[in-house]
Scaffold this motif. Structure first.
Motif, PDB file in Angstrom:
ATOM      1  N   MET A 177       0.699  -1.210   0.247  1.00 21.09           N
ATOM      2  CA  MET A 177      -0.215  -0.020  -0.146  1.00 21.09           C
ATOM      3  C   MET A 177       0.657   1.200  -0.188  1.00 21.09           C
ATOM      4  SD  MET A 177      -3.149  -1.092   2.496  1.00 21.09           S
ATOM      5  CE  MET A 177      -3.908   0.432   2.177  1.00 21.09           C
ATOM      6  N   SER A 178       2.088   1.072   0.584  1.00 24.25           N
ATOM      7  CA  SER A 178       3.005   2.213   0.612  1.00 24.25           C
ATOM      8  C   SER A 178       3.332   2.786  -0.857  1.00 24.25           C
ATOM      9  CB  SER A 178       4.253   2.187   1.454  1.00 24.25           C
ATOM     10  OG  SER A 178       3.844   1.741   2.536  1.00 24.25           O
ATOM     11  N   ILE A 179       3.441   2.142  -1.709  1.00 27.30           N
ATOM     12  CA  ILE A 179       3.509   2.395  -3.276  1.00 27.30           C
ATOM     13  C   ILE A 179       2.777   3.540  -3.610  1.00 27.30           C
ATOM     14  CG2 ILE A 179       3.672   1.702  -5.623  1.00 27.30           C
ATOM     15  CD1 ILE A 179       3.976  -1.346  -4.595  1.00 27.30           C
ATOM     16  N   GLY A 180       1.481   3.707  -3.084  1.00 28.87           N
ATOM     17  CA  GLY A 180       0.784   4.810  -3.269  1.00 28.87           C
ATOM     18  C   GLY A 180       1.527   6.297  -2.954  1.00 28.87           C
ATOM     19  N   PHE A 181       2.409   6.146  -1.784  1.00 31.49           N
ATOM     20  CA  PHE A 181       2.995   7.418  -1.673  1.00 31.49           C
ATOM     21  C   PHE A 181       3.964   7.808  -2.761  1.00 31.49           C
ATOM     22  CE2 PHE A 181       3.180   5.530   2.879  1.00 31.49           C
ATOM     23  CZ  PHE A 181       2.026   6.252   3.054  1.00 31.49           C
TER      24      PHE A 181
END
Length: 524
Positions: A160-164
């Motif tokens: 989900m951190s790829i969204g950053f």
């Protein structure tokens, strides 16, 4: 679920602008160069506001049926523990999201005199912050899994951190689109990402991906929004120089400090529920929050796409600010009040009918959180107006105070389960929001009577609706089929609310419909 908050504010060179957008930007420049002209051009701003909200509403409600249907189907196929796992990841990721965005989007929309070079420096800073957010999330993913005693959590956090990183490319271009008032384009981007998220999540659930369907569905929001934004608006990069962008950084710091504080108290209920009560109660609470706040989030998305640009353009014109605050608040209340109160009145029947008995734990928090959504709908515009009139420090300190009080209250109330946590929002939150009203009304010279008059049509209609639904519940026999009870309560409540508006506030409704006609005349 609060995962929808993982959506930082997120602009194409002048050569890519359409003629209508260039004209809009020139109009705004004219307003800035000649402040007194603001009064003359209020009709133009009215049309821009109405058109922006209308385009966003058209797209938003066109996708609402599909997304709501997908949400209910996914909830039936997944377990509360699946929602709880992703909710645990959201607790941390929401914090990193607000930090990585650093309030740069709000600064770009509000500060009217930023040069193109300064914007380019802020664009580079946004990318650096996004990369830093991803690195921090990857580093703490494993300890976070140990803390929540959830071995599957680290992988969820990292993905989900790829969204950053995706959001870092979007922050500045997206904010410039807002500043240029390209609301039709922004509405289209919003609708596209909603449809892709719903379809992808549903498809992955049917393919047996379990909680990964929620993870990848939420990640698709950032990826879709960034890709769409970059097609229409790009901004070059320049190495950040603190001396050059100091003013924007100071303003952004006040904004981000307030937002981080907002995150601490806004998601602290999730933190307490997950840590104290466990994964399944957190899942039930997460779904209750999603259902209770859906009308609020959908409608506030409409105005949040439009009002920052409008408020920034008239930030020194207090009569205009009062007018917009009064009219927008009254318009939101007309829809949000009956939707949220209606959900509270029929929560038990709705959960049992739509989701089944396994979601019984969501009934009480849904009833209370729906009431909180009604209360909150009156607060959402206060901080944005305070920010444009130079009171961002006060809004920041109010958030800091709230961030100290609410988590403690949630922890104490958790001994009564998720219902106790939800009750804190209803009982304590209004008192903590009161200083915002006091400061804003004093700053823009607005009277309480003037503000309350804007809310009265919706309030009086809701009173009539509540009395009628509660009376109907007592008339229906306990053995009545569930779908009959739910349909009867919903239809009677809606009919009585509409009748109350027509009988008691016909003049107000006429003014509202005239505003809609204004949009139709100027939509071309």
């Amino acid at each position: 679920m609060k995962l929808s908050k993982i959506e930082p504010e997120s602009v194409v060179s002048e050569s890519t602008k359409e003629p209508s957008e260039i004209a809009t930007a020139q109009k705004i420049d004219s307003l800035e160069a000649h402040p007194t002209q603001g009064l003359v051009d209020q009709k133009k701003l009215d049309r821009i506001l109405v058109r922006g909200v209308a385009w966003t509403a058209i797209v938003k409600w066109a996708t609402q049926i599909a997304t709501w249907g997908a949400t209910l189907i996914v909830a039936r196929l997944l377990d509360p523990s699946d929602y709880g796992l992703v909710g645990m990841a959201a607790i941390f990721l929401n914090l990193v999201t607000y930090f990585s965005e650093f309030g740069l989007g709000t600064a770009i929309v509000t500060l009217q005199d930023l040069t193109n070079d300064q914007v380019s420096q802020l664009n580079s800073l946004s990318l650096l912050l996004g990369l830093f957010g991803f690195a921090i999330s990857a580093a703490v993913a494993y300890p976070l899994g140990l803390f929540f005693k959830a071995p599957k959590l680290p992988a969820v956090v990292v993905v989900m951190s790829i969204g950053f990183v995706a959001a870092a490319f979007r922050t500045v271009p997206y904010s410039l689109l807002q500043k240029e008032m390209r609301f039709k384009l922004l509405a289209a981007i919003e609708g596209l990402q909603a449809i892709i998220q719903a379809v992808l999540t549903l498809a992955l659930v049917f393919l047996g991906f379990g909680y990964w369907a929620l993870v990848l569905g939420n990640l698709s929001v950032s990826l879709t929004s960034t890709a769409s934004t970059m097609v229409w608006r790009r901004q070059r990069f320049a190495w950040p120089r603190v001396a050059t962008i100091r003013r924007a950084l100071v303003y952004s710091w006040h904004i981000i400090a307030g937002r981080l504080s907002w995150y601490l108290y806004n998601d602290s209920d999730f933190f307490v529920a997950g840590r104290v009560l466990g994964q399944a109660p957190l899942g039930a609470y997460t779904l209750a929050w999603t259902l209770a706040h859906a009308p609020l989030e959908k409608l506030t998305t409409l105005v949040n796409r439009v009002t920052p640009s409008i408020f920034a353009a008239i930030q020194s014109d207090f009569p205009a600010l009062r007018r917009y605050l009064r009219n927008i608040t009254g318009g939101l209340a007309l829809v949000i009040f009956p939707a949220t109160l209606g959900m509270a009145l029929v929560a038990k029947d709705f959960v049992h009918l739509a989701l089944g008995s396994k979601w019984d734990g969501a009934v009480l928090p849904l009833e209370l959180l729906a009431l909180h959504a009604l209360i909150r709908s009156n607060v959402i515009l206060l901080a944005p107006v305070l920010n444009v009139v130079g009171e961002e420090r006060f809004a920041m300190w109010n958030s800091l105070t709230t961030a100290i009080v609410l988590p403690v209250a949630f922890y104490i109330a958790s001994q009564w389960g998720t219902g106790g946590i939800a009750a804190v929002w209803v009982v304590l939150y209004p008192f903590l929001a009161f200083p915002l009203y006091w400061r804003l009304f004093r700053r823009i010279e607005m009277s309480t009577k003037e503000y309350f008059a804007a809310l009265w049509p919706a309030l009086s209609g809701c009173i009539a609706m509540t009395v009628s639904v509660e009376a109907l519940k007592r008339l229906l026999t306990p053995g009545s089929p569930l779908y009959i009870r739910f349909a009867s309560e919903t239809l009677v409540g809606a009919a009585v609310y509409a009748l109350a508006l027509v009988m008691l506030h016909r003049d107000w409704l006429s003014a509202f419909f005239r505003m809609a006609q204004t949009f139709r005349r100027h939509a071309s």
